[in-house]
Write a protein that holds these residues in place. Structure first.
Motif, PDB file in Angstrom:
ATOM      1  N   ILE A  33       0.807  -1.051   0.017  1.00  0.00           N
ATOM      2  CA  ILE A  33       0.031   0.065  -0.064  1.00  0.00           C
ATOM      3  C   ILE A  33       0.940   1.402  -0.155  1.00  0.00           C
ATOM      4  O   ILE A  33       0.569   2.191  -1.052  1.00  0.00           O
ATOM      5  N   PRO A  34       1.761   1.382   0.888  1.00  0.00           N
ATOM      6  CA  PRO A  34       2.739   2.710   0.749  1.00  0.00           C
ATOM      7  C   PRO A  34       3.225   2.751  -0.621  1.00  0.00           C
ATOM      8  O   PRO A  34       3.572   3.759  -0.907  1.00  0.00           O
ATOM      9  N   ILE A  37       0.774   4.181  -3.155  1.00  0.00           N
ATOM     10  CA  ILE A  37       0.782   5.516  -3.004  1.00  0.00           C
ATOM     11  C   ILE A  37       1.824   6.412  -3.414  1.00  0.00           C
ATOM     12  O   ILE A  37       1.723   7.421  -3.950  1.00  0.00           O
ATOM     13  N   PHE A  40       1.916   6.343  -7.108  1.00  0.00           N
ATOM     14  CA  PHE A  40       0.772   7.192  -7.828  1.00  0.00           C
ATOM     15  C   PHE A  40       1.046   8.799  -7.527  1.00  0.00           C
ATOM     16  O   PHE A  40       0.760   9.595  -8.219  1.00  0.00           O
ATOM     17  N   GLY A  41       1.588   8.989  -6.449  1.00  0.00           N
ATOM     18  CA  GLY A  41       1.955  10.451  -5.903  1.00  0.00           C
ATOM     19  C   GLY A  41       2.992  11.053  -6.918  1.00  0.00           C
ATOM     20  O   GLY A  41       3.001  12.253  -7.298  1.00  0.00           O
ATOM     21  N   LYS A  44       1.394  12.696  -9.802  1.00  0.00           N
ATOM     22  CA  LYS A  44       0.213  13.412  -9.643  1.00  0.00           C
ATOM     23  C   LYS A  44       0.760  14.813  -9.211  1.00  0.00           C
ATOM     24  O   LYS A  44       2.244  15.186  -9.397  1.00  0.00           O
ATOM     25  N   HIS A  52      -6.678  14.262  -3.243  1.00  0.00           N
ATOM     26  CA  HIS A  52      -6.879  12.801  -3.495  1.00  0.00           C
ATOM     27  C   HIS A  52      -5.647  11.789  -3.372  1.00  0.00           C
ATOM     28  O   HIS A  52      -5.162  11.420  -4.345  1.00  0.00           O
ATOM     29  N   PRO A  53      -5.232  11.440  -2.181  1.00  0.00           N
ATOM     30  CA  PRO A  53      -4.128  10.896  -1.997  1.00  0.00           C
ATOM     31  C   PRO A  53      -4.038   9.361  -2.772  1.00  0.00           C
ATOM     32  O   PRO A  53      -2.968   8.649  -2.955  1.00  0.00           O
ATOM     33  N   TYR A  54      -5.155   8.825  -2.482  1.00  0.00           N
ATOM     34  CA  TYR A  54      -5.391   7.237  -2.652  1.00  0.00           C
ATOM     35  C   TYR A  54      -5.882   6.970  -4.091  1.00  0.00           C
ATOM     36  O   TYR A  54      -6.034   5.822  -4.336  1.00  0.00           O
ATOM     37  N   SER A  55      -6.388   8.179  -4.819  1.00  0.00           N
ATOM     38  CA  SER A  55      -6.919   7.694  -6.149  1.00  0.00           C
ATOM     39  C   SER A  55      -5.844   7.460  -7.213  1.00  0.00           C
ATOM     40  O   SER A  55      -4.760   7.961  -7.216  1.00  0.00           O
ATOM     41  N   SER A 257       7.500  12.413  -3.922  1.00  0.00           N
ATOM     42  CA  SER A 257       7.103  11.185  -4.252  1.00  0.00           C
ATOM     43  C   SER A 257       8.079  10.746  -5.445  1.00  0.00           C
ATOM     44  O   SER A 257       8.549   9.716  -5.688  1.00  0.00           O
TER      45      SER A 257
END
Length: 289
Positions: A33-34, A37, A40-41, A44, A52-55, A257
């Motif tokens: 999970i980390p 994230i 994805f980050g 972004k 929307h940190p988890y999208s 990130s």
């Protein structure tokens, strides 16, 4: 009399296996999970990171990665990290192999005492001993040895704190080599160094590769030692490079990130190639034979 119904054989095997897979699945999710994230980050914007940190990024923003790769500072940080990692690994593996051979295959007065001194090093991790180490490095300047604010100081400290544990690991592998092989080598005219270089090193190559891989990963990800030893930003390593994206009143999470994701790519690639050596090297001495 109460009749006891035996548990079917298939249930005895399946139920424990289900719990094993369940635990492994939960652990894998918590680990990934980390990482997801972070990935994805990296594609972004900072606004999307806060809102929307988890999208899933749609569409992905590649400006952060392109901007970091196009700067000369990132490649300078990469070069410094490579110098520190390769130098630390070379020194650590060489010294640990020589010392482990002495403790495993040679007899001398005070052998157990000196070996216990190395084991005491495991009781003082770098997080605890970093302040006394810094004072020692400062005192070395009185003898004309300037290691503060230099990559040599980082290499020296990292290698020193990698010795104790790795000497104990390699000593076990050196001890597992049959004594008859050593006696036969000495009868054929081998010296201690010939036996070490020509016979022992080829036999324990998997363990040396495993130690080298672990030292490389630890050195690459080390933040504390470069933070304490280095002052000039031109000598920073990749873990320290994250600080350039932190301001007085905030930080750019998207750029951080992206930077961390790019910095971790070499270690991930290296681990994929060295995974077999790490596993086989650390388990080679588990079975006697």
């Amino acid at each position: 009399m109460r009749k006891i119904i035996p548990t079917p054989r298939w249930m005895q095997k399946s139920v424990p296996r289900i719990f094993q897979y369940l635990i492994l699945t939960i652990t894998s999710i918590l680990v990934f999970i980390p990482i997801v994230i972070l990935l994805f980050g990296s594609v972004k914007t900072t606004g999307q990171m806060y809102s929307h940190p988890y999208s899933i990024p749609n569409p992905p923003n590649w400006d952060n990665i392109i901007g970091i790769l196009s700067t000369s500072s990132f490649w300078r940080l990469m070069k410094n990290s490579l110098i520190v990692m390769l130098s630390t690994t070379t020194i650590t593996v060489t010294v640990c192999a020589l010392v482990a051979f002495v403790f495993a295959r040679m007899e001398f007065r005070g052998k157990n005492f000196f070996f216990n001194l190395f084991t005491l090093g495991l009781m003082f991790p770098i997080n605890v001993a970093i302040l006394p180490v810094y004072f020692v490095l400062r005192q070395m300047e009185q003898f004309g040895i300037n290691v503060i604010d230099s990559l040599a100081g980082v290499i020296l400290v990292q290698a020193a704190f990698q010795l104790s544990g790795n000497i104990m690991i390699l000593r076990g592998f050196f001890t597992a080599v049959p004594q008859d092989l050593q006696d036969a080598a000495y009868i054929d005219g081998c010296t201690n160094f010939d036996f070490f270089w020509r016979i022992m090193i080829p036999l324990v190559k998997p363990s040396l590769a495993a130690v080298a891989a672990l030292v490389m990963i630890a050195s690459w990800n080390d933040l504390l030692v470069p933070l304490v030893v280095l002052n000039s930003d031109s000598l920073w390593t990749l873990p320290l490079g994250v600080m350039q994206f932190q301001g007085q009143y905030g930080q750019d999470l998207a750029l951080i990130s992206a930077f961390v994701a790019l910095s971790s790519i070499p270690t991930i690639i290296f681990y994929f190639f060295a995974e077999k050596q790490i596993v086989s090297g650390l388990t080679a001495g588990a079975v006697k034979g």
